[in-house]
Enzyme design. Structure first.
Site, short mmCIF file in Angstrom:
data_model
loop_
_atom_site.label_atom_id
_atom_site.label_comp_id
_atom_site.label_asym_id
_atom_site.label_seq_id
_atom_site.Cartn_x
_atom_site.Cartn_y
_atom_site.Cartn_z
N HIS A 89 -9.22 3.11 -2.00
CA HIS A 89 -7.80 2.75 -1.82
C HIS A 89 -7.31 1.85 -2.96
O HIS A 89 -7.20 0.64 -2.79
CB HIS A 89 -7.65 2.08 -0.45
CG HIS A 89 -6.29 1.55 -0.16
ND1 HIS A 89 -5.13 2.16 -0.59
CD2 HIS A 89 -5.89 0.45 0.54
CE1 HIS A 89 -4.10 1.45 -0.18
NE2 HIS A 89 -4.52 0.40 0.50
N CYS A 138 0.44 2.37 6.23
CA CYS A 138 0.76 1.01 6.67
C CYS A 138 0.69 0.10 5.45
O CYS A 138 0.00 0.41 4.48
CB CYS A 138 -0.25 0.54 7.72
SG CYS A 138 -1.95 0.60 7.14
N CYS A 158 0.81 -1.23 0.00
CA CYS A 158 0.00 0.00 0.00
C CYS A 158 0.84 1.27 0.00
O CYS A 158 0.31 2.36 -0.21
CB CYS A 158 -0.95 -0.01 1.19
SG CYS A 158 -2.06 -1.41 1.10
C1 LIG Z 1 -14.84 -5.07 3.60
C2 LIG Z 1 -15.15 -5.67 2.23
C3 LIG Z 1 -15.04 -7.19 2.28
C4 LIG Z 1 -16.55 -5.23 1.85
O1 LIG Z 1 -16.81 -5.57 0.54
P1 LIG Z 1 -18.29 -5.55 -0.04
O2 LIG Z 1 -19.12 -6.54 0.68
O3 LIG Z 1 -18.17 -5.64 -1.52
O4 LIG Z 1 -18.79 -4.10 0.38
P2 LIG Z 1 -20.06 -3.31 -0.10
O5 LIG Z 1 -19.62 -2.00 -0.64
O6 LIG Z 1 -20.93 -4.16 -0.99
O7 LIG Z 1 -20.78 -3.02 1.25
C5 LIG Z 1 -21.52 -4.02 1.94
C6 LIG Z 1 -22.78 -3.36 2.49
O8 LIG Z 1 -22.38 -2.32 3.38
C7 LIG Z 1 -23.02 -1.10 3.00
N1 LIG Z 1 -22.12 0.02 3.32
C8 LIG Z 1 -20.80 0.10 3.02
N2 LIG Z 1 -20.33 1.28 3.47
C9 LIG Z 1 -21.33 1.93 4.05
C10 LIG Z 1 -21.45 3.19 4.68
N3 LIG Z 1 -20.40 4.02 4.80
N4 LIG Z 1 -22.65 3.55 5.17
C11 LIG Z 1 -23.71 2.73 5.07
N5 LIG Z 1 -23.67 1.52 4.48
C12 LIG Z 1 -22.49 1.13 3.97
C13 LIG Z 1 -23.25 -1.25 1.52
O9 LIG Z 1 -24.29 -0.41 1.08
C14 LIG Z 1 -23.61 -2.69 1.39
O10 LIG Z 1 -24.96 -2.83 1.74
P3 LIG Z 1 -25.92 -3.86 0.95
O11 LIG Z 1 -25.30 -5.22 1.21
O12 LIG Z 1 -27.23 -3.63 1.57
O13 LIG Z 1 -25.82 -3.45 -0.48
C15 LIG Z 1 -14.13 -5.16 1.15
O14 LIG Z 1 -14.32 -3.79 0.95
C16 LIG Z 1 -12.71 -5.40 1.59
O15 LIG Z 1 -12.21 -6.52 1.43
N6 LIG Z 1 -12.05 -4.38 2.13
C17 LIG Z 1 -10.76 -4.51 2.75
C18 LIG Z 1 -9.71 -4.21 1.76
C19 LIG Z 1 -8.42 -4.24 2.46
O16 LIG Z 1 -7.95 -5.26 2.90
N7 LIG Z 1 -7.83 -3.06 2.57
C20 LIG Z 1 -6.65 -2.90 3.31
C21 LIG Z 1 -5.51 -2.90 2.43
S1 LIG Z 1 -4.19 -2.19 3.33
#
Ligand SMILES: CC(C)(COP(=O)(O)OP(=O)(O)OC[C@H]1O[C@@H](n2cnc3c(N)ncnc32)[C@H](O)[C@@H]1OP(=O)(O)O)[C@@H](O)C(=O)NCCC(=O)NCCS
Length: 435
Positions: free
Chosen positions: A391, A421, A97
């Protein structure tokens, strides 16, 4: 370097311009663009907007985190796909990252050494275009198949395969040493550092509010290009599409934990999302910028990288790198007008802030008598961070440098600390100065 750690006059590395694409949720509008295409788009547009003639550049440093099997040297490919002359040399960097922090500090080093006068540094990521791997038995069978000389041999090879061998393997955001995903590692940090779910959600809410305000008030307009989306190029993406103006702490509080479904605290709302995008900076020696009549956005004053054991707190690297970067800058945390901390997860930011302020951490982990100090929340991630903005791994560092230098300029302030990080329990920190 001069004897007091400063580069010789005229060799300070100036950031004179920068640009990024909008950051878009993976699998969305940019799904047909590869990392190198996103990188070339942003570099071409940056060249056009900066007014710096392509012939002025002598090098490109560029990175992508998810490797592409077809484009193995994105740095050079960016040169070959843009208006840059073909004799501009280039290299590719990877530091998870912190990749485009690495690109920017590599360019800084080359400028300070006098090996470069004018460089492009940046990174691009297409999580949408991540390679999908064949299983080992299938891959081996395909190799053997290509060498087989008879139908009988081919039949024998095919008969070795089982249905499960055909299941493709996506790249995992998993730490090879621990087998834990980033999210699981952040869960562990939330527990070790006692970061409640409510604090994580409040932090995520603030990230969205601040990023939404930054967009609404036009603060990001000058640093984000629009992208016409292939294949028909009829639609343009002009803004980050992850920022939620309307999110509430209550809505965030209702999301189910993702990485530890039963007892966890990390949700899609308080984690950075998987994102596509690219960002690039133009760096020059101070002298070169002056000779071209350019007013730099600011300078890279110092930087540091550090690491800890991945089996400990995977994303705590900033707490180790920041004191080093500040020491190299001969400045204190209290001198920082802004602090920009990459938000992999709210739990990771809050864990690092705790470590910054902890005497016990300073004594035990850093061998220092004093903690770094408390970060004033009013100076931290003032225009939002990776939770709200997104990101694209290799683009985030350049996005942060650009966003922070522009904010320093707007506020008429002088110093900022950036931290990132990264996988492998790495941490990066940069001290920026404006004048
Ligand atoms: C966390 C993670 C698994 C979520 O992925 P996802 O399931 O595709 O996420 P989505 O955007 O579909 O969100 C899931 C739900 O949360 C809701 N949501 C997400 N952010 C929200 C917010 N800020 N406010 C309200 N609702 C929110 C979405 O609307 C969705 O709702 P739904 O299921 O009713 O449609 C994925 O983003 C991930 O792997 N992130 C980590 C990446 C990582 O490791 N980063 C670090 C690298 S250093």
């Amino acid at each position: 370097m001069g004897t007091n750690g400063t580069p010789p006059a005229g060799r300070r590395a100036a950031v004179v311009a920068g640009l990024r694409t909008p950051f878009v949720k993976s699998g969305g509008e940019f799904k047909s663009l590869s990392a190198v295409e996103l990188g070339a788009l942003v570099v071409n547009e940056l060249l056009a907007r900066s007014g710096v003639a392509p012939r002025e550049f002598d090098s490109v440093v560029f990175g992508q985190v998810i490797p592409s099997p077809t484009v193995t040297l994105i740095g050079r490919e960016v040169v070959l796909r843009t208006q840059l002359p073909r004799n501009v040399q280039a290299h590719t960097v990877a530091r998870a990252c912190a990749t485009s922090i690495q690109a920017a500090t590599d360019a800084t080093d080359q400028i300070q050494l006098g090996h470069s006068d004018c460089a492009i540094a940046g990174g691009a990521e297409s999580v949408s275009d991540a390679p999908i791997f064949a299983s080992r038995p299938l891959a081996q069978a395909l190799v053997d198949f290509s060498r087989a000389r008879s139908l009988g041999e081919r039949m024998k090879i095919a008969s070795r395969l089982r249905p499960r061998d055909f299941t493709p393997t996506p790249p995992a955001l998993k730490e090879p040493t621990t087998g834990l995903t980033m999210g699981e590692s952040a869960e562990k940090m939330a527990q070790v550092n006692a970061i409640p779910r409510g604090d994580q959600d409040a932090f995520a809410y603030q990230s969205h509010r601040r990023a939404a305000a930054a967009w609404d008030e036009g603060r990001l307009d000058g640093e984000v290009m629009h992208v016409n989306v292939p294949p028909r190029y009829e639609r343009a993406v002009a803004r980050d599409n992850i920022v939620r103006k309307d999110t509430t702490v209550e809505a965030l509080g209702q999301l189910r934990p993702v990485f530890d479904r039963r007892y966890g605290t990390i949700t899609a709302g308080n984690a950075s999302p998987l994102t596509d995008g690219a960002a690039a900076l133009i760096l020059m020696s101070e002298e070169k910028a002056r000779s071209l009549g350019l007013r730099p956005l600011g300078y890279i004053r110092s930087y540091a990288y550090a690491a800890l054991d991945p089996r400990d707190q995977l994303l705590q690297g900033p707490a180790y790198a920041a004191p080093l970067a500040l020491e190299r800058a001969r400045l204190q945390l209290s001198d920082m007008d802004l602090v920009d901390m990459h938000e992999a997860f709210a739990a990771q930011v809050l864990s690092n802030l705790k470590a910054f302020a902890s005497r016990a951490f300073a004594e035990k982990e850093l061998g220092r008598p004093q903690p770094l100090g408390e970060v004033d929340p009013a100076r931290l991630n003032v225009n939002g961070g990776s939770i709200a903005i997104g990101h694209p791994f290799a683009a985030t560092g350049a996005r942060m440098i650009l966003q922070t230098l522009r904010e320093l300029g707007r506020q008429g302030k002088q110093h900022a600390l950036l931290t990132v990080c990264a996988a492998g329990a790495l941490g990066a920190a940069v001290v920026l100065e404006r004048e």
